[in-house]
Design an enzyme around this catalytic site. Structure first.
Site, PDB file in Angstrom:
ATOM      1  N   HIS A  27      87.608  71.249  47.600  1.00  0.00           N
ATOM      2  CA  HIS A  27      86.794  70.177  46.995  1.00  0.00           C
ATOM      3  C   HIS A  27      85.403  70.728  46.675  1.00  0.00           C
ATOM      4  CE1 HIS A  27      85.203  66.421  45.874  1.00  0.00           C
ATOM      5  NE2 HIS A  27      85.580  65.658  46.881  1.00  0.00           N
TER       6      HIS A  27
ATOM      7  N   HIS B 137      81.655  66.237  43.068  1.00  0.00           N
ATOM      8  CA  HIS B 137      81.141  64.921  43.486  1.00  0.00           C
ATOM      9  C   HIS B 137      79.918  64.943  44.401  1.00  0.00           C
ATOM     10  CE1 HIS B 137      85.554  63.368  42.791  1.00  0.00           C
ATOM     11  NE2 HIS B 137      85.003  63.877  41.715  1.00  0.00           N
TER      12      HIS B 137
ATOM     13  N   TYR C  55      79.317  66.863  47.123  1.00  0.00           N
ATOM     14  CA  TYR C  55      79.522  67.282  48.520  1.00  0.00           C
ATOM     15  C   TYR C  55      79.087  68.742  48.678  1.00  0.00           C
ATOM     16  CZ  TYR C  55      81.998  62.877  48.824  1.00  0.00           C
ATOM     17  OH  TYR C  55      82.307  61.541  48.775  1.00  0.00           O
TER      18      TYR C  55
HETATM   19  C1  LIG Z   1      89.623  55.231  47.490  1.00  0.00           C
HETATM   20  C2  LIG Z   1      89.244  56.503  46.782  1.00  0.00           C
HETATM   21  C3  LIG Z   1      88.973  57.638  47.533  1.00  0.00           C
HETATM   22  C4  LIG Z   1      88.649  58.844  46.906  1.00  0.00           C
HETATM   23  N1  LIG Z   1      88.487  59.973  47.674  1.00  0.00           N
HETATM   24  C5  LIG Z   1      88.368  61.173  47.076  1.00  0.00           C
HETATM   25  C6  LIG Z   1      88.413  62.378  47.832  1.00  0.00           C
HETATM   26  O1  LIG Z   1      88.601  62.387  49.059  1.00  0.00           O
HETATM   27  N2  LIG Z   1      88.282  63.551  47.167  1.00  0.00           N
HETATM   28  C7  LIG Z   1      88.094  63.595  45.820  1.00  0.00           C
HETATM   29  O2  LIG Z   1      87.968  64.690  45.259  1.00  0.00           O
HETATM   30  N3  LIG Z   1      88.066  62.467  45.073  1.00  0.00           N
HETATM   31  C8  LIG Z   1      88.231  61.273  45.665  1.00  0.00           C
HETATM   32  N4  LIG Z   1      88.311  60.136  44.891  1.00  0.00           N
HETATM   33  C9  LIG Z   1      88.301  60.241  43.414  1.00  0.00           C
HETATM   34  C10 LIG Z   1      89.748  60.319  42.898  1.00  0.00           C
HETATM   35  O3  LIG Z   1      90.355  61.542  43.259  1.00  0.00           O
HETATM   36  C11 LIG Z   1      89.807  60.196  41.376  1.00  0.00           C
HETATM   37  O4  LIG Z   1      89.118  61.273  40.784  1.00  0.00           O
HETATM   38  C12 LIG Z   1      89.233  58.887  40.879  1.00  0.00           C
HETATM   39  O5  LIG Z   1      89.743  57.789  41.619  1.00  0.00           O
HETATM   40  C13 LIG Z   1      89.525  58.677  39.398  1.00  0.00           C
HETATM   41  O6  LIG Z   1      90.897  58.492  39.201  1.00  0.00           O
HETATM   42  P1  LIG Z   1      91.502  57.003  38.885  1.00  0.00           P
HETATM   43  O7  LIG Z   1      90.595  56.441  37.840  1.00  0.00           O
HETATM   44  O8  LIG Z   1      92.890  57.270  38.427  1.00  0.00           O
HETATM   45  O9  LIG Z   1      91.416  56.217  40.165  1.00  0.00           O
HETATM   46  C14 LIG Z   1      88.576  58.909  45.500  1.00  0.00           C
HETATM   47  C15 LIG Z   1      88.841  57.758  44.748  1.00  0.00           C
HETATM   48  C16 LIG Z   1      89.187  56.577  45.365  1.00  0.00           C
HETATM   49  C17 LIG Z   1      89.513  55.375  44.516  1.00  0.00           C
END
Ligand SMILES: Cc1cc2nc3c(=O)[nH]c(=O)nc-3n(C[C@H](O)[C@H](O)[C@H](O)COP(=O)(O)O)c2cc1C
Length: 373
Positions: free
Chosen positions: A172, A175, A177
């Site tokens: 990762h 975002h 981090y």
């Molecule tokens: C509940 C939730 C938790 C997430 N946790 C992470 C994470 O742990 N690591 C990460 O890289 N992105 C995380 N994301 C971002 C998602 O991987 C993804 O990029 C984002 O939801 C956009 O995709 P979607 O529009 O299909 O939901 C999270 C998103 C959601 C909704």
């Protein structure tokens, strides 16, 4: 939308030792349901349901490396220590038994705070320069020793991922981090080898992490790196303003051992450099593939009307069609597409899409965050 239009999503994909039955990836999503940091039977069943639902590749929620303050929520699972690794072994075995493929997302949350809890780790939080955002101090600046130990911890986690039988792993680097805090000039003011005025210099920490992971898993195990222009601290930040800048950032990481770049954006249809190729131009994953030659994963609001940050703010999303996605995949803009919330809500999303069963697709409401269904 006729089912045959979706064939492009259901082509197999092969890279090194990874072979996938289709192009759909479950995006990594933190759920914070791991008691004591250990993935339990409910978590194994949650991922198994997505494998049964024919997701091509499952990426786990972020799971943290062996550093004293590598997580910002007590429900985030560890990827170190016997109880957690035993838990992950059950997860991957359950996914394989259902015919799925999976990689853990290896994570260090850096100096970020968690908007959902007041919880803080026992040890001091760490970051490149003791900042969480430009001009906003939080945590301690990492010493040379802390950096070396963090790199080594990523390497150990990579070795464990392979040993447990995972099919790939994702680092990762997105975002805002830890790894992204090194990339970002706003949070990396280091005067040493890991800082610098250029993105190439600030990518050296990530390159060390990638090299450690590569050394741990050998040449044939595919490595994914997740990157984003945007930060949770500031959605408007961009690390690369031109294709040359993108190459300067990402090429050294591919040379260090990344096979697949997972290019996070909030809406996959938005062009990365519209000033060059227009409003229908290549997205982030498209440009990353073009300038590095690496395989890429795109992501962002697939099948849903609203983006995921709006979802955290409580906004609901409606089901949308997949025409724009199919058009981009047909022009081979990127290799794989990650789907987040649609798969969080519905483990059967891939099957339903394939069967063109639009009627039973579900929209997204924040209520879905509350359970591991
Ligand atoms: C509940 C939730 C938790 C997430 N946790 C992470 C994470 O742990 N690591 C990460 O890289 N992105 C995380 N994301 C971002 C998602 O991987 C993804 O990029 C984002 O939801 C956009 O995709 P979607 O529009 O299909 O939901 C999270 C998103 C959601 C909704």
């Amino acid at each position: 939308m006729a089912a045959e239009n979706l064939d492009v999503l259901f082509r197999p994909f092969q890279l090194k030792s990874l072979s996938l039955k289709n192009r759909v990836v479950m995006a990594p999503m933190t759920r914070a349901f791991a008691p004591e940091g250990v993935p339990n039977a409910q978590i194994a069943a949650y991922y198994r349901r997505r494998a049964e639902g024919e997701v091509g590749l499952i990426l786990s929620e972020g799971t943290v490396i062996d550093r004293p303050a590598s997580r910002n929520d007590p429900g985030i699972p560890f990827f170190h220590g016997a109880p957690a690794l035993d838990g992950w072994k059950h997860v991957i075995d359950a996914v394989h038994a259902a015919g799925g493929k999976m990689g853990p997302q290896l994570w260090h949350t850096g100096s970020t705070t968690n908007p959902r809890t007041e919880w803080v780790p026992d040890a001091p939080v760490e970051s490149p320069s003791g900042l969480v955002a430009p001009g906003q101090p939080r945590g301690v600046a990492m010493s040379d020793e802390a950096i070396a130990d963090t790199v080594a911890a990523f390497g150990r986690a990579a070795a464990d991922a392979k040993r447990l039988g995972f099919d790939t792993l994702e680092i990762h680097g997105a975002h805002g981090y830890l790894i992204d805090q090194f990339f970002w000039e706003g949070t990396n003011e280091r005067p040493d080898h890991f800082g610098g005025a250029t993105i190439r210099e600030r990518a050296r920490f990530a390159a060390e992490v990638v090299k450690a992971a590569r050394a741990a898993v050998g040449p044939d195990f595919p490595l994914i790196l997740r990157v984003s222009q945007w930060k949770q601290q500031d959605y408007k930040v961009r690390l690369a303003h031109t294709p040359d800048g993108l190459a300067e950032w990402l090429l050294p990481l591919v040379e260090a051992g990344v096979d697949i770049l997972h290019c996070s954006q909030r809406r996959f249809w938005e062009p990365e450099f519209a000033e060059i190729d227009g409003e229908e131009g290549l997205n982030f994953a498209g440009w990353a593939k073009k300038v590095t030659g690496a395989a890429t994963i795109s992501v962002g609001s697939v099948g849903l009307s609203g983006d995921f940050m709006a979802a955290f703010g409580g906004q609901s999303s409606e089901v949308t069609d997949l025409e724009k996605l199919v058009a981009r995949m047909e022009r081979n803009e990127f290799d794989l597409i990650a789907v987040g919330r649609a798969l969080l809500t519905d483990p059967q999303w891939v099957r339903k899409v394939r069967a063109d069963d639009r009627e039973s697709l579900k929209g997204f409401t924040a209520a879905a965050f509350a359970e591991l269904s």
